[in-house]
Design a protein around this motif. Structure first.
Motif, mmCIF file in Angstrom:
data_model
loop_
_atom_site.group_PDB
_atom_site.id
_atom_site.type_symbol
_atom_site.label_atom_id
_atom_site.label_comp_id
_atom_site.label_asym_id
_atom_site.label_seq_id
_atom_site.Cartn_x
_atom_site.Cartn_y
_atom_site.Cartn_z
ATOM 1 N N ALA A 154 9.008 6.527 -0.374
ATOM 2 C CA ALA A 154 9.458 6.434 -1.767
ATOM 3 C C ALA A 154 8.933 7.620 -2.562
ATOM 4 C CB ALA A 154 8.977 5.128 -2.392
ATOM 5 N N VAL A 155 9.795 8.182 -3.382
ATOM 6 C CA VAL A 155 9.411 9.359 -4.170
ATOM 7 C C VAL A 155 8.485 8.973 -5.317
ATOM 8 C CG1 VAL A 155 10.271 11.288 -5.554
ATOM 9 C CG2 VAL A 155 11.578 10.487 -3.562
ATOM 10 N N THR A 156 8.811 7.882 -5.994
ATOM 11 C CA THR A 156 8.021 7.423 -7.140
ATOM 12 C C THR A 156 7.783 5.920 -7.016
ATOM 13 O OG1 THR A 156 9.989 6.975 -8.471
ATOM 14 C CG2 THR A 156 9.025 9.198 -8.622
ATOM 15 N N ALA B 40 -2.407 -2.930 7.195
ATOM 16 C CA ALA B 40 -2.645 -4.342 6.883
ATOM 17 C C ALA B 40 -1.795 -4.838 5.722
ATOM 18 C CB ALA B 40 -4.120 -4.557 6.567
ATOM 19 N N ALA B 41 -1.125 -3.933 5.016
ATOM 20 C CA ALA B 41 -0.324 -4.319 3.857
ATOM 21 C C ALA B 41 0.929 -5.071 4.287
ATOM 22 C CB ALA B 41 0.062 -3.078 3.061
ATOM 23 N N HIS B 42 1.445 -5.894 3.394
ATOM 24 C CA HIS B 42 2.720 -6.565 3.661
ATOM 25 C C HIS B 42 3.843 -5.540 3.784
ATOM 26 C CE1 HIS B 42 0.372 -9.883 1.755
ATOM 27 N NE2 HIS B 42 0.952 -10.589 2.714
ATOM 28 N N ILE B 43 3.800 -4.532 2.912
ATOM 29 C CA ILE B 43 4.742 -3.417 2.979
ATOM 30 C C ILE B 43 3.933 -2.124 2.881
ATOM 31 C CG2 ILE B 43 6.641 -2.216 1.828
ATOM 32 C CD1 ILE B 43 7.668 -4.894 0.870
ATOM 33 N N ALA B 44 4.148 -1.232 3.839
ATOM 34 C CA ALA B 44 3.454 0.061 3.835
ATOM 35 C C ALA B 44 4.446 1.136 3.435
ATOM 36 C CB ALA B 44 2.872 0.347 5.212
ATOM 37 N N ALA B 45 4.052 1.965 2.466
ATOM 38 C CA ALA B 45 4.938 3.020 1.973
ATOM 39 C C ALA B 45 4.157 4.310 1.823
ATOM 40 C CB ALA B 45 5.552 2.604 0.632
ATOM 41 N N MET B 46 4.893 5.419 1.878
ATOM 42 C CA MET B 46 4.272 6.725 1.702
ATOM 43 C C MET B 46 5.170 7.591 0.838
ATOM 44 S SD MET B 46 2.860 7.440 5.608
ATOM 45 C CE MET B 46 2.107 9.010 5.176
ATOM 46 N N ALA B 47 4.554 8.493 0.102
ATOM 47 C CA ALA B 47 5.307 9.446 -0.706
ATOM 48 C C ALA B 47 5.574 10.699 0.128
ATOM 49 C CB ALA B 47 4.519 9.801 -1.968
ATOM 50 N N PRO B 48 6.600 11.468 -0.209
ATOM 51 C CA PRO B 48 6.855 12.725 0.505
ATOM 52 C C PRO B 48 5.640 13.658 0.410
ATOM 53 C CG PRO B 48 8.744 12.127 -0.839
ATOM 54 C CD PRO B 48 7.650 11.190 -1.210
ATOM 55 N N GLY B 49 5.347 14.340 1.515
ATOM 56 C CA GLY B 49 4.230 15.285 1.522
ATOM 57 C C GLY B 49 2.884 14.647 1.781
ATOM 58 N N VAL C 286 0.860 -1.171 0.000
ATOM 59 C CA VAL C 286 0.000 0.000 0.000
ATOM 60 C C VAL C 286 0.900 1.226 0.000
ATOM 61 C CG1 VAL C 286 -1.697 1.345 1.282
ATOM 62 C CG2 VAL C 286 -1.936 -1.138 1.132
ATOM 63 N N TYR C 287 0.728 2.051 -1.015
ATOM 64 C CA TYR C 287 1.589 3.217 -1.232
ATOM 65 C C TYR C 287 0.717 4.470 -1.182
ATOM 66 C CZ TYR C 287 5.042 6.178 -3.728
ATOM 67 O OH TYR C 287 5.928 7.161 -4.097
ATOM 68 N N GLY D 294 2.062 13.024 -3.666
ATOM 69 C CA GLY D 294 2.258 14.035 -2.636
ATOM 70 C C GLY D 294 0.964 14.775 -2.357
ATOM 71 N N GLY D 295 0.660 14.976 -1.076
ATOM 72 C CA GLY D 295 -0.597 15.619 -0.688
ATOM 73 C C GLY D 295 -1.700 14.633 -0.382
ATOM 74 N N ALA D 296 -1.465 13.344 -0.659
ATOM 75 C CA ALA D 296 -2.480 12.321 -0.389
ATOM 76 C C ALA D 296 -2.586 12.071 1.116
ATOM 77 C CB ALA D 296 -2.134 11.036 -1.122
ATOM 78 N N HIS D 297 -3.684 11.427 1.503
ATOM 79 C CA HIS D 297 -3.962 11.190 2.918
ATOM 80 C C HIS D 297 -4.560 9.807 3.089
ATOM 81 C CE1 HIS D 297 -5.380 11.606 6.970
ATOM 82 N NE2 HIS D 297 -6.659 11.692 6.636
ATOM 83 N N ALA D 298 -4.096 9.093 4.099
ATOM 84 C CA ALA D 298 -4.710 7.811 4.462
ATOM 85 C C ALA D 298 -5.386 8.020 5.809
ATOM 86 C CB ALA D 298 -3.668 6.710 4.537
ATOM 87 N N GLY D 299 -6.633 8.415 5.766
ATOM 88 C CA GLY D 299 -7.349 8.720 6.995
ATOM 89 C C GLY D 299 -8.394 7.676 7.313
ATOM 90 N N SER D 300 -8.740 7.571 8.584
ATOM 91 C CA SER D 300 -9.800 6.680 9.042
ATOM 92 C C SER D 300 -9.579 5.259 8.507
ATOM 93 C CB SER D 300 -11.159 7.237 8.616
ATOM 94 O OG SER D 300 -12.203 6.521 9.203
ATOM 95 N N ALA D 301 -10.431 4.802 7.592
ATOM 96 C CA ALA D 301 -10.291 3.452 7.035
ATOM 97 C C ALA D 301 -8.950 3.262 6.344
ATOM 98 C CB ALA D 301 -11.427 3.183 6.052
ATOM 99 N N GLY D 302 -8.378 4.342 5.793
ATOM 100 C CA GLY D 302 -7.087 4.243 5.118
ATOM 101 C C GLY D 302 -5.965 3.813 6.041
ATOM 102 N N VAL D 303 -6.071 4.150 7.346
ATOM 103 C CA VAL D 303 -5.053 3.738 8.317
ATOM 104 C C VAL D 303 -5.038 2.219 8.440
ATOM 105 C CG1 VAL D 303 -4.286 3.932 10.711
ATOM 106 C CG2 VAL D 303 -5.335 5.901 9.587
#
Length: 426
Positions: A183-185, A104-113, A85-86, A90-99
């Motif tokens: 991860a940036v991209t 729950a992902a095998h690997i959790a990743a986020m982009a800057p911002g 789950v990535y 940038g600017g995206a949000h994983a809120g509420s259900a997104g958390v």
């Protein structure tokens, strides 16, 4: 020898070409609902059939329905394919259900911002008392603890996100062991996860993604339609269109178009609402409000029924979606509710106004429309004779003495198919 060099290089790199891996990439941008849950389930199956190294879910969501969230989490926990789950771009949000989905992902990743958090149960529509709120909070805390424990993530932060609505950036999430990678991209992500060992239901799997080719898997047209109509505001608009379409068809039989649009809208609205937390008391109030508007057209109540209809429609709309847990981000836009109520009220008041004007207007046809109409005597009325009124010849009787031929007359009344007339100069 020079001619053999191309063949030499081909056979040298041929094994690498054979081992070029493929990953499946999907995008979830919006609320979590049955359509997005089915899409993720189908994507996992597609990745398994394609023997993909992993499935990448680009996630940007404010939250969604609890049932759909649980379905997605269940699919991720038992997935035979590694799921990343990535939270991006940038600017995206994983809120509420997104958390819950991210953890729950095998690997959790986020982009800057980007940021993640704020999963505390709150009242979305209809409200929850303190007891219900406490139950919902405890249930959510237990749910996210079980996910975090399964994926070896930060249990304390996970529970804090539920109980205290904390939200953190991607850098903080990485430091607190909430996610695994920044991860940036997507290409950067594939490079970073290369060589990682993933625990799957059937055993361990080492990812080989450095030179993997990403295959984008998108929603079908039907899935996109279902995703759109799963929005509570869209479902509400379809419900109103359906009711008014059927009503207009009943008032104007044979028009066909309002009836067709109404039936299609109602079917789509009912499909959408079967997956939403619908409060049937609110639905009953909406139906009752429409009935009051219809009665206002038929019965002269001087606006009392119309006012009752407005109040009933407004209250029913506010109550229509009622969540049992604050984890569910499901509500009808207040702007949509007020706009629909206002437009409905103005429309029916306009129709009622036209009806009242029509009732006050002088009758110009039939028996009641004859008094006061002028005509011409076709012969001597002494006192009986014939007159022509609006191109029709009538038996007439003078109530004002003799009336000469071609003299203008005015109709006083009609009785037993005979006109009683008088001279125009009287």
């Amino acid at each position: 020898m020079k001619r053999l060099l191309p063949y030499y290089f081909f056979f040298l790199f041929f094994p690498c070409l054979l081992h070029a891996q493929k990953v499946v990439s999907i995008q979830i941008d919006g609320t979590i609902n049955p359509a997005s849950a089915d899409f993720i389930h189908n994507a996992i199956e597609r990745a398994g059939e394609a023997k993909a190294e992993c499935l990448i879910i680009h996630l940007n969501t404010p939250g969604g329905l609890l049932t759909s969230t649980r379905n997605i989490v269940s699919d991720l926990l038992v997935s035979p394919v590694p799921v990343i789950v990535y939270v991006s771009p940038g600017g995206a949000h994983a809120g509420s259900a997104g958390v819950f989905i991210t953890m729950a992902a095998h690997i959790a990743a986020m982009a800057p911002g980007t940021n993640i958090g704020a999963a505390h149960p709150v009242s979305m529509q209809g409200g929850m008392d303190s007891t219900m709120n406490s139950k919902a909070t405890n249930d959510a805390a237990a749910f996210i603890r079980s996910i975090a424990d399964k994926r070896k993530r930060n249990l304390d932060w996970a529970e804090d996100a539920v109980r205290n609505s904390v939200s953190i950036t991607e850098t903080e999430a990485l430091q607190k062991n909430v996610i695994d990678i920044v991860a940036v991209t997507e290409k950067d992500l594939l490079s970073q996860i290369d060589g990682r060992t993933i625990q799957l239901p059937f055993g361990e799997h080492v990812l080989q993604t450095k030179n993997a080719v990403a295959e984008t898997y998108s929603m079908s047209v039907w899935e996109k339609i279902l995703n759109i109509i799963s929005d509570p505001s869209i479902a509400y608009i379809l419900l109103m269109l359906g009711m008014y379409g059927i009503m207009f068809e009943l008032y104007n039989p044979g028009a066909m178009l309002p009836g067709i649009v109404g039936v299609i809208s109602l079917i789509l609205a009912f499909y959408s609402m079967h997956s939403l937390p619908v409060n049937y008391a609110g639905l009953a109030l909406i139906v009752f409000g429409v009935i009051l508007f219809i009665l206002e057209i038929k019965i002269v109540s001087h606006g009392i029924l119309a006012i009752g209809g407005v109040v009933s429609l407004l209250l029913g709309s506010m109550m229509l979606i009622r969540t049992s847990s604050g984890l569910e981000l499901a509500r009808i836009s207040r702007l949509v509710i007020f706009s629909a109520t206002l437009v409905t009220a103005l429309f029916f008041l306009f129709v009622v106004g036209l009806g009242l004007k029509a009732q006050k207007r002088k009758i110009v046809t039939g028996r009641e429309g004859l008094p006061g109409i002028t005509g011409v005597a076709m012969g001597l009325l002494n006192p009986l004779g014939l007159v022509m009124v609006e191109g029709e010849i009538w038996n007439a009787e003078s109530v004002d003495g003799d009336i000469q031929k071609d003299e203008k007359v005015r109709v006083k009344e009609m009785k037993d198919l005979k006109l009683y007339v008088e001279k125009m100069n009287t």
